[in-house]
Scaffold this active site. Sequence first.
Site, PDB file in Angstrom:
ATOM      1  N   GLU A 171      40.725  -3.916  44.013  1.00  0.00           N
ATOM      2  CA  GLU A 171      41.610  -4.260  43.023  1.00  0.00           C
ATOM      3  C   GLU A 171      41.195  -5.739  42.167  1.00  0.00           C
ATOM      4  OE1 GLU A 171      44.971  -4.871  45.339  1.00  0.00           O
ATOM      5  OE2 GLU A 171      45.487  -2.758  45.346  1.00  0.00           O
ATOM      6  N   SER A 230      20.384  -0.972  45.921  1.00  0.00           N
ATOM      7  CA  SER A 230      20.784   0.027  45.246  1.00  0.00           C
ATOM      8  C   SER A 230      19.683   1.255  44.862  1.00  0.00           C
ATOM      9  CB  SER A 230      21.205  -0.427  43.602  1.00  0.00           C
ATOM     10  OG  SER A 230      22.479  -1.027  43.739  1.00  0.00           O
ATOM     11  N   HIS A 273      32.844   6.860  43.484  1.00  0.00           N
ATOM     12  CA  HIS A 273      31.414   6.480  43.989  1.00  0.00           C
ATOM     13  C   HIS A 273      31.237   5.003  44.039  1.00  0.00           C
ATOM     14  CE1 HIS A 273      27.173   6.311  44.514  1.00  0.00           C
ATOM     15  NE2 HIS A 273      26.959   5.536  43.624  1.00  0.00           N
ATOM     16  N   SER A 274      31.757   4.292  42.956  1.00  0.00           N
ATOM     17  CA  SER A 274      31.773   2.977  42.925  1.00  0.00           C
ATOM     18  C   SER A 274      32.881   2.636  41.779  1.00  0.00           C
ATOM     19  CB  SER A 274      30.412   2.248  42.360  1.00  0.00           C
ATOM     20  OG  SER A 274      30.103   2.581  41.078  1.00  0.00           O
TER      21      SER A 274
END
Length: 460
Positions: free
Chosen positions: A137, A223, A352-353
């Site tokens: 959020e 990443s 996923h993100s």
Amino acid sequence: MRKSTTILNYLKSNTKSKICGSTISLCSNQSLNRNALLTLLSTLRFASTTSQHPSTSNDSHYNHNQVVDFPGGTVKFIPEMRFITESFVERTPCYHVLDDNGQTISGSNFVQVSEEVAVKMYHDMVTLQTMDTILYEAQRQGRISFYVTTNGEEAINIASAAALTMDDVIFPQYREPGVLLWRGFTLQEFANQCFSNKYDNGKGRQMPAHYGSNKHNYITVASTVATQIPHAVGAAYSLKMDKKDACAVTYFGDGGSSEGDFHAALNFAAVLEAPVIFICRNNGWAISTPTSDQFRSDGIVVKGQAYGVRSIRVDGNDALAIYSAVQAARQMAISEERPILIEALTYRVGHHSTSDDSTKYRPANEIERWRLARNPVARFRKWIERNGWWNTNAESELRSSLRQQILHAIQVAENIEKPPIEDMFSDVYDVPPSNLKEQEQWLKESIRKHPQEYPSNICV
């Protein structure tokens, strides 16, 4: 030691074993020292290939007992052309302990968990779930730039961490913050990293949710997909050489198994007999790519056998199954000096993100079905409630308290100044080169001229 035992058993089964042209006679009670055994092993593995030509046989018919003494063991000859099938009649079964209602399956074998450990496992799964919700959020509000959730994969995170020790070195992907949480990384430390303030271990130079901690033996997240897998094997081999009572553990998704690093690492680990545990979170999707578009094999578990790695498929939404499998894997990896591959079948309930909208490539009702029917947190809660270790009041108090703690950590982290600009240019060179010094001066000058373009709490 495992090599020595194997070769000794081989030699004992043959009263005379021919090795490199010399004959060695052995009695069943004869002992050999370790160096001699390893020498014998080496000659067996790397001796020249020999075989008997069919024309030398006295039998006019084909001799079905003919073999080739190939390095690694004998291989039988057959007269028929026979290809190995590309698929399996039955898929590899999946080990689990708890059904969807949190009841133990009749006849299931698992490692017993104490009340203290079980309650902490549940506490940390709920903490991870709550932290993900609030920080997700916060990203949507523009307070942080990026976030990755672990929704649906809380059991893999927490249960695997509970089965390991602090001496085991963790090489995560980017969906394993629960392992760090279990090891004592605080909510404030998580928030500091996501807001890239001066107390962030990465000095603000990593993406949010890319945690790292030397103190907790948790290598910093990157990443780039699958690069951590061969790193873990190298670390495991180092632990073996130093005779440490520890192993390396690396996590990756099903997409990572499509990278060359995965295949090289498994072969590397098998050949060197490195004490490393490969934990694959097979959640069905590599961002928007389904497993059906990645490989034709029976998931990831079968790839272990191809490289000579002991493997198991586990229900990734079953905390008890994960805990039991990882604890057994750790014991084998260290005591037997071998790699272990664990394929944990799960489902990524979240996107996923924060850069992804998974409803664009998979049906919403599928996501909802996994969220409700196969929720790993709810399943484990039912089990500890049946044991009398949890109740509704404890649940309400925990969730209320956690929300307040996380919101407070975010408010604190958000108001702490950013790391000094100098930290962007340090930690690589002992003496910074001239071009880096020029860039540093240019950046500082830019901040002075255009302060409105930079965070107000940045430290020049």
